[in-house]
Design a protein around this motif. Structure first.
Motif, PDB file in Angstrom:
ATOM      1  N   VAL A  41       0.841  -1.189   0.000  1.00 22.56           N
ATOM      2  CA  VAL A  41       0.000   0.000   0.000  1.00 22.56           C
ATOM      3  C   VAL A  41       0.878   1.241   0.000  1.00 22.56           C
ATOM      4  O   VAL A  41       1.760   1.391   0.856  1.00 22.56           O
ATOM      5  N   ASN A  45      -1.272   7.656  -1.099  1.00 15.28           N
ATOM      6  CA  ASN A  45      -2.670   7.700  -1.547  1.00 15.28           C
ATOM      7  C   ASN A  45      -3.492   6.530  -1.030  1.00 15.28           C
ATOM      8  O   ASN A  45      -4.634   6.336  -1.465  1.00 15.28           O
ATOM      9  N   SER A  47      -3.500   3.449  -1.603  1.00 15.52           N
ATOM     10  CA  SER A  47      -3.954   2.515  -2.641  1.00 15.52           C
ATOM     11  C   SER A  47      -3.010   1.324  -2.718  1.00 15.52           C
ATOM     12  O   SER A  47      -1.797   1.451  -2.483  1.00 15.52           O
ATOM     13  N   TYR A  49      -0.900  -1.617  -4.580  1.00 14.92           N
ATOM     14  CA  TYR A  49      -0.146  -1.826  -5.817  1.00 14.92           C
ATOM     15  C   TYR A  49       0.560  -3.170  -5.739  1.00 14.92           C
ATOM     16  O   TYR A  49       0.607  -3.808  -4.681  1.00 14.92           O
ATOM     17  N   HIS A 220      -4.167  11.885  -7.498  1.00 13.04           N
ATOM     18  CA  HIS A 220      -4.441  10.560  -6.923  1.00 13.04           C
ATOM     19  C   HIS A 220      -5.593  10.521  -5.936  1.00 13.04           C
ATOM     20  O   HIS A 220      -5.561   9.764  -4.963  1.00 13.04           O
ATOM     21  N   LYS A 222      -6.451  12.020  -3.434  1.00 16.61           N
ATOM     22  CA  LYS A 222      -6.064  11.982  -2.025  1.00 16.61           C
ATOM     23  C   LYS A 222      -6.546  13.181  -1.211  1.00 16.61           C
ATOM     24  O   LYS A 222      -6.325  13.233  -0.001  1.00 16.61           O
ATOM     25  N   ARG A 248     -11.904  12.429  -4.206  1.00 16.76           N
ATOM     26  CA  ARG A 248     -12.400  11.066  -4.347  1.00 16.76           C
ATOM     27  C   ARG A 248     -13.387  10.936  -5.513  1.00 16.76           C
ATOM     28  O   ARG A 248     -14.227  11.801  -5.722  1.00 16.76           O
ATOM     29  N   GLU A 271     -10.717   5.839 -13.642  1.00 11.39           N
ATOM     30  CA  GLU A 271     -11.385   4.849 -12.806  1.00 11.39           C
ATOM     31  C   GLU A 271     -12.808   4.540 -13.289  1.00 11.39           C
ATOM     32  O   GLU A 271     -13.477   3.659 -12.741  1.00 11.39           O
TER      33      GLU A 271
END
Length: 392
Positions: A41, A45, A47, A49, A220, A222, A248, A271
């Protein structure tokens, strides 16, 4: 065999793991833990990966032996996509005409709507299948995909270089300068790894690259909307070209609030997967630059999204994520016939390294993507890819 009689004979999916020396976006931050399967993670951000490049390939074989290839974004657990195709979607499509890609796409979309799967992994799966079907249809017809889509006049697409995977600000600035010397006068940096400060990095890049360079920032998702507005205002004196993903993706009103409060265009879309998701954001004028990701939309939805953006007079800069180049080639063919496309993302740390896995004339040089030539997508995976990189 009569071209009109060609049918789908077999569909296969392959989950792939490609080695890379440096994780996407750069070295891991201190204290970051990597799981046994290679996931971590990013604290910048929050997220997940992978330390590898991962993707899912789809191979569709026609009754005349012609093969079409597709690929989707699946850098986290690509085994999910493989299972959906091999166990659900593939068996349903055997015997269908190879010339019905759009109709098949819509029918596959309808299959899982009532179960809530009009996005996520299921739609990523549709993207891979859709690309393979369009590739197959064009190959059976013996023409390039862009001709099948509308005979685009463009043979090359402007590119912006994305990502500066250096551990320090000085290293990232040097990478940007190296890209500029290679002919790329547009570059995007990532707020998730701007450890010395995003506004500071924007200022440093402007000073180094000069007044004529185009600089984009991937934020990102964030920030809250007020935080994003404040940060963009700090970067704006340095002529920020595009602020991508400022808050977001669920916060459509927040995206609109940011778009109204700043001077530069807001980039949104990597996204998102369908025109249904783009429409409310376009209606609220949240999107200044649309960024559809072919590896999530597939060709059918991509063309719908671009047409919708034209109706809203919105610029399009397609996103490019992790893959071997199959969905990248599809994105270039679709971009070639789409007048709203002004630039295309060039993920140099992924694209250049993974070209070794495909055959064809896909390339990006001196700030331009060349649209591959030849039948279909113009590219195919190398035979050793499935031998060396297959996730068992």
């Amino acid at each position: 065999m009569d071209l009109e009689s060609a049918k789908i004979d077999r569909i296969e999916a392959f989950a792939l793991r490609l080695p890379r020396e440096l994780p996407y976006l750069g070295a891991l931050e201190p204290g970051v833990r990597v799981t046994n399967d290679g996931y971590f993670v990013r604290p910048g951000n929050a997220s997940v990966y992978s330390i590898h490049d991962q993707c899912t390939l789809v191979k569709i074989t026609a009754s005349d032996g012609t093969i079409g290839w597709g690929e989707c974004v699946s850098f986290v657990v690509p085994e999910v996509i493989r299972t959906l195709i091999n166990q659900l979607i593939g068996p349903l499509l055997v015997g269908r005409s190879v010339h019905d890609p759009a109709q098949i796409y819509y029918q596959l979309y309808d299959l899982m709507r009532v179960r809530g799967f009009f996005g996520g992994y299921y739609h990523d799966t549709l993207a891979a299948v859709d690309i393979a079907l369009w590739d197959l249809s064009a190959r059976v017809a013996g023409i390039g995909l862009s001709r099948l889509l509308g005979a685009g006049e463009r043979s090359r697409i402007p590119a912006y270089a994305s990502g500066l995977p250096g551990s320090t600000l000085d290293q990232r600035v040097q990478l940007a300068l190296d890209l500029q010397r290679r002919g790329f006068h547009a570059v995007k940096f990532a707020a998730a790894v701007s450890h010395e400060g995003t506004a500071r990095e924007m200022a440093a890049l402007r000073e180094a690259l000069g007044a004529n360079a185009t600089i984009l920032c991937d934020m990102h998702w964030k920030y809250t909307a007020p935080q994003a507005v404040a940060l963009i205002h700090q970067m704006q004196p340095h002529n920020l070209a595009v602020a991508e993903a400022p808050c977001r993706p669920e916060d459509i009103d927040g995206q609109a609030r940011v778009a109204r409060a700043v001077q530069c265009p807001i980039g949104i879309g990597e996204e998102l997967r369908t025109s249904f998701e783009f429409l409310p954001r376009l209606e609220r004028r949240s999107i200044g630059v649309a960024q559809p990701e072919m590896g999530r939309t597939g060709i059918t939805a991509f063309m719908e999204i671009v047409a919708l953006c034209r109706a809203f007079h919105t610029d399009v800069m397609p996103h490019a994520s992790i893959g071997i180049g199959i969905f990248q080639a599809a994105s270039l063919h679709a971009s070639a016939v789409s007048p709203m496309v002004s630039m295309h993302e060039y993920q140099h740390s992924i694209f250049d390294a993974n070209l070794r896995y495909i055959e064809g004339n896909l390339r990006c040089e001196q700030g331009w993507f060349q649209v591959p030539t030849g039948p279909g997508l113009g590219v195919v995976p190398r035979e050793d890819l499935l031998r060396d990189c297959l996730i068992r």
